[in-house]
Write a protein that holds these residues in place. Structure first.
Motif, PDB file in Angstrom:
ATOM      1  N   GLY A 157       0.881  -1.136   0.025  1.00 17.25           N
ATOM      2  CA  GLY A 157       0.039  -0.022  -0.026  1.00 17.25           C
ATOM      3  C   GLY A 157       0.855   1.273   0.000  1.00 17.25           C
ATOM      4  O   GLY A 157       1.989   1.245   0.087  1.00 17.25           O
ATOM      5  N   ASN A 158       0.096   2.448  -0.165  1.00 17.21           N
ATOM      6  CA  ASN A 158       0.740   3.800  -0.271  1.00 17.21           C
ATOM      7  C   ASN A 158       1.124   4.384   1.340  1.00 17.21           C
ATOM      8  O   ASN A 158       1.947   5.334   1.078  1.00 17.21           O
ATOM      9  CB  ASN A 158      -0.151   4.728  -1.032  1.00 17.21           C
ATOM     10  CG  ASN A 158      -0.215   4.307  -2.560  1.00 17.21           C
ATOM     11  OD1 ASN A 158       0.806   3.943  -3.003  1.00 17.21           O
ATOM     12  ND2 ASN A 158      -1.273   4.288  -2.886  1.00 17.21           N
ATOM     13  N   ASN A 159       0.521   4.082   2.344  1.00 18.00           N
ATOM     14  CA  ASN A 159       0.477   4.714   3.424  1.00 18.00           C
ATOM     15  C   ASN A 159       1.746   3.982   4.045  1.00 18.00           C
ATOM     16  O   ASN A 159       1.806   2.908   4.626  1.00 18.00           O
ATOM     17  CB  ASN A 159      -0.759   4.249   4.315  1.00 18.00           C
ATOM     18  CG  ASN A 159      -0.654   5.408   5.722  1.00 18.00           C
ATOM     19  OD1 ASN A 159       0.261   5.647   6.064  1.00 18.00           O
ATOM     20  ND2 ASN A 159      -1.996   6.020   5.845  1.00 18.00           N
ATOM     21  N   ALA A 160       2.890   4.799   4.519  1.00 22.21           N
ATOM     22  CA  ALA A 160       4.045   4.423   5.092  1.00 22.21           C
ATOM     23  C   ALA A 160       3.876   4.097   6.581  1.00 22.21           C
ATOM     24  O   ALA A 160       4.789   3.290   7.089  1.00 22.21           O
ATOM     25  CB  ALA A 160       5.350   5.310   5.020  1.00 22.21           C
ATOM     26  N   ALA A 161       2.758   4.403   7.260  1.00 23.38           N
ATOM     27  CA  ALA A 161       2.623   4.224   8.637  1.00 23.38           C
ATOM     28  C   ALA A 161       1.948   2.917   8.864  1.00 23.38           C
ATOM     29  O   ALA A 161       2.126   2.155   9.796  1.00 23.38           O
ATOM     30  CB  ALA A 161       1.581   5.267   9.295  1.00 23.38           C
ATOM     31  N   THR A 162       0.974   2.237   7.677  1.00 21.80           N
ATOM     32  CA  THR A 162       0.373   1.344   7.811  1.00 21.80           C
ATOM     33  C   THR A 162       0.652   0.147   7.038  1.00 21.80           C
ATOM     34  O   THR A 162       0.059  -0.958   7.004  1.00 21.80           O
ATOM     35  CB  THR A 162      -1.210   1.532   7.981  1.00 21.80           C
ATOM     36  OG1 THR A 162      -1.578   2.173   6.772  1.00 21.80           O
ATOM     37  CG2 THR A 162      -1.335   2.540   9.090  1.00 21.80           C
ATOM     38  N   ASP A 163       1.237   0.626   5.983  1.00 21.43           N
ATOM     39  CA  ASP A 163       1.488  -0.595   4.783  1.00 21.43           C
ATOM     40  C   ASP A 163       2.796  -0.590   4.419  1.00 21.43           C
ATOM     41  O   ASP A 163       3.515  -0.337   5.307  1.00 21.43           O
ATOM     42  CB  ASP A 163       0.892   0.255   3.403  1.00 21.43           C
ATOM     43  CG  ASP A 163      -0.680   0.370   3.590  1.00 21.43           C
ATOM     44  OD1 ASP A 163      -1.501  -0.303   4.338  1.00 21.43           O
ATOM     45  OD2 ASP A 163      -1.204   1.581   3.039  1.00 21.43           O
ATOM     46  N   GLU A 164       3.183  -1.648   3.445  1.00 21.96           N
ATOM     47  CA  GLU A 164       4.360  -1.641   3.137  1.00 21.96           C
ATOM     48  C   GLU A 164       4.637  -1.699   1.502  1.00 21.96           C
ATOM     49  O   GLU A 164       3.495  -1.609   0.863  1.00 21.96           O
ATOM     50  CB  GLU A 164       4.916  -2.948   3.501  1.00 21.96           C
ATOM     51  CG  GLU A 164       5.830  -2.882   4.793  1.00 21.96           C
ATOM     52  CD  GLU A 164       7.125  -1.964   4.711  1.00 21.96           C
ATOM     53  OE1 GLU A 164       7.711  -1.772   3.502  1.00 21.96           O
ATOM     54  OE2 GLU A 164       7.548  -1.664   5.609  1.00 21.96           O
ATOM     55  N   ILE A 165       5.877  -1.560   1.061  1.00 22.42           N
ATOM     56  CA  ILE A 165       6.201  -1.538  -0.464  1.00 22.42           C
ATOM     57  C   ILE A 165       7.672  -2.131  -0.463  1.00 22.42           C
ATOM     58  O   ILE A 165       8.196  -2.255   0.082  1.00 22.42           O
ATOM     59  CB  ILE A 165       6.091   0.043  -0.885  1.00 22.42           C
ATOM     60  CG1 ILE A 165       5.974  -0.115  -2.542  1.00 22.42           C
ATOM     61  CG2 ILE A 165       7.227   0.667  -0.247  1.00 22.42           C
ATOM     62  CD1 ILE A 165       5.252   1.625  -2.942  1.00 22.42           C
ATOM     63  N   CYS A 166       7.723  -2.629  -1.860  1.00 18.55           N
ATOM     64  CA  CYS A 166       8.850  -3.341  -2.399  1.00 18.55           C
ATOM     65  C   CYS A 166       9.272  -2.900  -3.630  1.00 18.55           C
ATOM     66  O   CYS A 166       8.438  -3.062  -4.616  1.00 18.55           O
ATOM     67  CB  CYS A 166       8.927  -4.753  -2.314  1.00 18.55           C
ATOM     68  SG  CYS A 166      10.494  -5.525  -2.862  1.00 18.55           S
ATOM     69  N   MET A 167      10.277  -1.884  -3.649  1.00 23.22           N
ATOM     70  CA  MET A 167      10.677  -1.453  -5.016  1.00 23.22           C
ATOM     71  C   MET A 167      12.062  -1.604  -5.252  1.00 23.22           C
ATOM     72  O   MET A 167      12.988  -1.221  -4.265  1.00 23.22           O
ATOM     73  CB  MET A 167      10.032   0.048  -5.021  1.00 23.22           C
ATOM     74  CG  MET A 167       8.726   0.181  -5.039  1.00 23.22           C
ATOM     75  SD  MET A 167       8.213   2.103  -5.306  1.00 23.22           S
ATOM     76  CE  MET A 167       8.746   2.452  -7.047  1.00 23.22           C
ATOM     77  N   ALA A 168      12.818  -1.587  -6.482  1.00 22.76           N
ATOM     78  CA  ALA A 168      14.032  -1.412  -6.847  1.00 22.76           C
ATOM     79  C   ALA A 168      14.078  -0.361  -7.935  1.00 22.76           C
ATOM     80  O   ALA A 168      12.929  -0.505  -8.789  1.00 22.76           O
ATOM     81  CB  ALA A 168      14.550  -2.716  -7.570  1.00 22.76           C
ATOM     82  N   ILE A 169      14.948   0.518  -7.879  1.00 19.63           N
ATOM     83  CA  ILE A 169      14.806   1.687  -8.823  1.00 19.63           C
ATOM     84  C   ILE A 169      16.214   1.766  -9.265  1.00 19.63           C
ATOM     85  O   ILE A 169      17.164   2.025  -8.768  1.00 19.63           O
ATOM     86  CB  ILE A 169      14.508   2.936  -8.215  1.00 19.63           C
ATOM     87  CG1 ILE A 169      13.171   2.747  -7.482  1.00 19.63           C
ATOM     88  CG2 ILE A 169      14.259   4.090  -9.334  1.00 19.63           C
ATOM     89  CD1 ILE A 169      13.239   2.594  -6.052  1.00 19.63           C
ATOM     90  N   GLY A 170      16.350   1.789 -10.794  1.00 22.63           N
ATOM     91  CA  GLY A 170      17.568   1.864 -11.400  1.00 22.63           C
ATOM     92  C   GLY A 170      17.514   3.355 -12.387  1.00 22.63           C
ATOM     93  O   GLY A 170      16.280   3.250 -13.125  1.00 22.63           O
ATOM     94  N   TYR A 171      18.668   3.894 -12.464  1.00 26.83           N
ATOM     95  CA  TYR A 171      19.012   5.148 -13.589  1.00 26.83           C
ATOM     96  C   TYR A 171      19.822   4.581 -14.581  1.00 26.83           C
ATOM     97  O   TYR A 171      20.812   4.223 -14.388  1.00 26.83           O
ATOM     98  CB  TYR A 171      19.075   6.468 -12.697  1.00 26.83           C
ATOM     99  CG  TYR A 171      18.132   6.551 -11.727  1.00 26.83           C
ATOM    100  CD1 TYR A 171      17.051   7.114 -11.833  1.00 26.83           C
ATOM    101  CD2 TYR A 171      18.576   6.406 -10.347  1.00 26.83           C
ATOM    102  CE1 TYR A 171      16.047   7.698 -10.577  1.00 26.83           C
ATOM    103  CE2 TYR A 171      17.721   6.484  -9.086  1.00 26.83           C
ATOM    104  CZ  TYR A 171      16.468   7.183  -9.501  1.00 26.83           C
ATOM    105  OH  TYR A 171      15.699   7.264  -8.493  1.00 26.83           O
ATOM    106  N   TYR A 172      19.100   4.683 -15.924  1.00 25.62           N
ATOM    107  CA  TYR A 172      20.102   4.320 -16.937  1.00 25.62           C
ATOM    108  C   TYR A 172      20.005   5.379 -18.024  1.00 25.62           C
ATOM    109  O   TYR A 172      19.156   6.372 -18.201  1.00 25.62           O
ATOM    110  CB  TYR A 172      19.471   3.010 -17.348  1.00 25.62           C
ATOM    111  CG  TYR A 172      18.225   2.884 -18.020  1.00 25.62           C
ATOM    112  CD1 TYR A 172      18.169   3.113 -19.445  1.00 25.62           C
ATOM    113  CD2 TYR A 172      17.226   2.781 -17.323  1.00 25.62           C
ATOM    114  CE1 TYR A 172      16.986   3.100 -19.949  1.00 25.62           C
ATOM    115  CE2 TYR A 172      15.664   2.706 -17.996  1.00 25.62           C
ATOM    116  CZ  TYR A 172      15.786   2.963 -19.476  1.00 25.62           C
ATOM    117  OH  TYR A 172      14.688   2.942 -20.069  1.00 25.62           O
TER     118      TYR A 172
END
Length: 315
Positions: A282-297
């Motif tokens: 989810g989007n709420n940093a207080a109650t949810d979680e997220i898993c992302m990898a971000i690369g710049y190329y």
């Protein structure tokens, strides 16, 4: 909500000139500036807001440098570009704030420190400067996580200045490769017996502009239950972090940018939940979680990046 993929690039903000570009010349007036409305945070507040904007530039430009400021109470800020206005222009809301459940907004810039300055590479590996294409009157939003751990009210906001290459400079467009896993499911736990989960994926790293993508930065993004993240190229670990708030980044300088020898990017997020409630994506940093990898190329056709959902590269 499916949106047309847009422009991409940027960097996790760290210190001035983190990529060693030598861009320490006096900063000219910004091409555009964004300042979010202030938010009064009561003691104990832990909130995620999004501010919806359009940039003020009247012609297309190529951003070479970002400088941001976050006031006290700010945990992080992320700038996304979008194909259309997702909410009324100039509005700020906690509702449907982020990209945890949609495809289309493009991660563009992020900061976790109060004052950050990011300069894009001066050399794309072929002697050309790198820039982020920003269309005239570009739509987007800034996601902000605010938390007040003090006993007094805090008035919080964030500021962002974009500095462009001079007109006529032929800058190579940079793109963002974003991988996200939405299958997070943490059962309720306790401080003595936290529940754990690990999610991730393996994504095809597609060529862009007829050339192999050359990465100059990699990082990850989770919320506070995140205890370990990593990114691999085959069996080689490229990025490894145990801090959700300040994950850091792996960077490369031209001509030694990283091209994925395996043709695939593997990412992983590990979690520990000491709370007496379950946690999902989810989007709420207080109650949810997220898993992302971000690369710049580089190079990226017209600045368009790539997006991978779980283990499927959608574009």
């Amino acid at each position: 909500m499916l949106m047309t993929p847009m422009l991409a690039c940027g960097a996790i903000a760290q210190t001035t000139d983190p990529l060693g570009t030598g861009d320490d010349a006096p900063v000219t007036p910004p091409a555009f500036r964004l300042v979010t409305p202030g938010v009064d945070l009561a003691p104990g507040d832990d909130l995620t807001y999004c501010y919806y904007f359009r940039t003020s530039n009247t012609s297309d430009l190529s951003v070479r440098r970002w400088i941001s400021h976050m006031t006290a109470g700010s945990e992080f800020m992320i700038v996304y570009l979008t194909a259309t206005d997702m909410q009324p222009l100039g509005s700020q809301s906690t509702t449907d704030c982020g990209m945890a459940n949609i495809v289309g907004p493009v991660w563009t810039y992020a900061a976790t420190s109060a004052d950050a300055d990011v300069v894009l590479p001066a050399d794309d590996g072929e002697g050309n400067p790198v820039g982020q294409p920003i269309r005239a009157n570009q739509a987007g939003f800034i996601q902000m996580h605010y938390a007040n751990s003090t006993s007094s009210v805090i008035h919080a906001h964030v500021e962002l200045d974009a500095y462009a290459h001079a007109a006529g400079v032929d800058a190579t467009p940079a793109g963002t490769f974003v991988a996200i896993n939405r299958r997070i499911s943490l059962a309720s736990g306790s401080a003595a017996n936290p529940t754990t989960d690990t999610v991730g994926g393996t994504c095809d790293v597609l060529p862009d502009s007829g050339k192999a993508a050359r990465f100059y930065e990699l990082t990850t993004h989770t919320y506070k239950q995140g205890v370990h993240t990593l990114v691999r190229d085959g069996a080689t670990t490229l990025f490894d972090s145990r801090s959700w708030r300040t994950p850091g980044a792996t960077t490369w300088k031209a001509p030694d940018f990283h091209s994925f020898a395996s043709g695939q990017l593997t990412y992983q997020c590990e979690y520990s939940n000491p709370n007496n409630h379950s946690i999902t994506n989810g989007n709420n940093a207080a109650t949810d979680e997220i898993c992302m990898a971000i690369g710049y190329y580089v190079p990226a056709a017209s600045g368009t990046g790539h997006f991978c959902l779980n283990s499927a590269t959608l574009y």
